[in-house]
Each structure stands twice: as structure tokens, then as C-alpha cells.
Design an enzyme around this catalytic site. Sequence first.
Site, mmCIF file in Angstrom:
data_model
loop_
_atom_site.group_PDB
_atom_site.id
_atom_site.type_symbol
_atom_site.label_atom_id
_atom_site.label_comp_id
_atom_site.label_asym_id
_atom_site.label_seq_id
_atom_site.Cartn_x
_atom_site.Cartn_y
_atom_site.Cartn_z
ATOM 1 N N SER A 67 6.153 -1.664 -4.374
ATOM 2 C CA SER A 67 5.508 -1.676 -2.951
ATOM 3 C C SER A 67 4.179 -2.049 -3.048
ATOM 4 O O SER A 67 3.292 -1.794 -4.043
ATOM 5 C CB SER A 67 5.695 -0.627 -2.276
ATOM 6 O OG SER A 67 5.206 -0.341 -1.045
ATOM 7 N N TYR A 87 4.562 8.695 -2.732
ATOM 8 C CA TYR A 87 5.321 7.517 -2.559
ATOM 9 C C TYR A 87 4.687 6.421 -3.529
ATOM 10 O O TYR A 87 5.085 5.767 -4.526
ATOM 11 C CB TYR A 87 6.090 7.110 -1.528
ATOM 12 C CG TYR A 87 6.704 5.926 -1.255
ATOM 13 C CD1 TYR A 87 8.109 5.693 -1.582
ATOM 14 C CD2 TYR A 87 5.912 4.542 -0.846
ATOM 15 C CE1 TYR A 87 8.412 4.408 -1.510
ATOM 16 C CE2 TYR A 87 6.530 3.327 -0.813
ATOM 17 C CZ TYR A 87 8.026 3.177 -1.226
ATOM 18 O OH TYR A 87 8.608 2.050 -1.382
#
Length: 263
Positions: free
Chosen positions: A144, A157
Site C-alpha cells: 500500500s 494498517y
Amino acid sequence: MTSDLLSLQGRRALVTGASSGIGRAVALALARHGAGVIVHHCGEAARARAVAEEIGGAISVMEADFTDTRATSAFADEVVARHGPIDILISNAAIERRLGWEDITPAHVEAHAAANFTALLTLAGRLVPLMSGRGWGRVVATGSVMACRPRAETAVYASLKAAQLTAVRAIARDVARHGVTMNVVSPGAIETEATAQRYSDAAFRKAVAAKIPAGRHGLPDDLVGAFVFLCSDAAGYITGADIPVDGGWTIGDAPGALPEASA
């Protein structure tokens, strides 16, 4: 005709989180290039079966909850028992539960760590040695851009996506001489089933697009080229790489971007 360098004919691929979103798109793309695909899901049996039906043929569908480390370990053993050595591992399954950093709990951290980090190590630990023994293998993890552009509400995250990249690079260094490559593809702002509600807001879409140099948010199909390439013989000399597929967002916000558009 598929280029021989990009052909995955005869390869067996496990795609985790393949019932929707990026995982689904990657599973379909690998199958189009000749790979036999194992579709993993967690609680989305109907969607997973639909992916298998779209691919066609004898496609295996398997379920496991990666927030449970014992279930992940049992899943890895079952994959090998049922299918033998795996040539390609797409480590895509993950959870992203947004929470203010001041509200983070141990349970929040533990669930993210199990699904987004420990699962990769468990699957790699079981599958990569078999790849090394056969002299060929590919591991591609979904990263990500948040690993380098974190936000407070995604602190856990984002941190674990950064940790995932470090782990991939550490293992890649050890197995490269055995013909196994390990890389990361890092999506930017991607509309999937999980984020569809956000993107249904026209103002949100406009704000996101204004920040991205390419002028739009991404879709799962925008990512599949990078995955297929990294899984193929064409990418045999690439390992430990992190490839952002984000419309240029990691370069910096587009000129004139609106402030604080999140994705």
C-alpha cells in the site's frame, strides 16, 4: 497470443483474498496467462465460487480466516497436502479497519498483525522452501502507498504494510539464488467492493482525483499488469522491489491538489 516471457502456463498459483477486489482481478489475470489458480477467501464463499466459475475448469476454492494464526498454519498445510508445491504465491488478503490512533487497542493490533503480516510469514515459510527446492518461484504481496504516506486513522494498517515490505526484502535476499523472487505491488487509491461506498460520493471522488497526478482513482484492473509481470519469466531478475501502482501519487500530490483528500 501471450508472449512466452509472460506465459504462466503450467504454473500453480495461490491467490489469497481472491473473492473480490484486487485479489479477484489478479486471479482472473493469472488464469488468462495460463496459471492454475487456487482461490482463497474468508467468509465470501459465493463470491469465491463466482470467481472460480469465471475462470472455468477445475478451480480449487479454499477458505481460511487469517486473523487466526492457527487457522493460517492449518491452511498452509492443507494447500500443500491437496495441491503439492505452489509456484506462485499472491499474498493479497488483508484487513483495514480504520481507527483513531488514540483509540487503538491490543485486539485491533493483533488482528491486523495476524492477517496482514503473520499470514505472509506463515505461508512463505511453508511454500517458499518448496519453490527453492524446485529452482523457481514467485511471491508477490499486495502492499500500500500508506506504507510511505500513512494517515493517523490507518496507523496500524500502514505500519504493517511497511513491515511486510521489510520482511519480503529480507527473505528475498536469502532465496534469490534459488530462482525465487519476492516483490511487492503497492496500490494507491483503488475502488473495490470494500471501498465502493466512499467512491459513491462524487465530492470524495473529485477530491481524491485532484490529489493524484494521473487525475483519477484506480481500479483493480489497473494493477494486474504489474502482478502478471512479476510472476512471469520476464521479471526473473527483479526481486525485493516495491512497485507503486498509484497514478503517480507517491511522487507527490498533483499540482493544485485539494487538501487532505483521503482514500
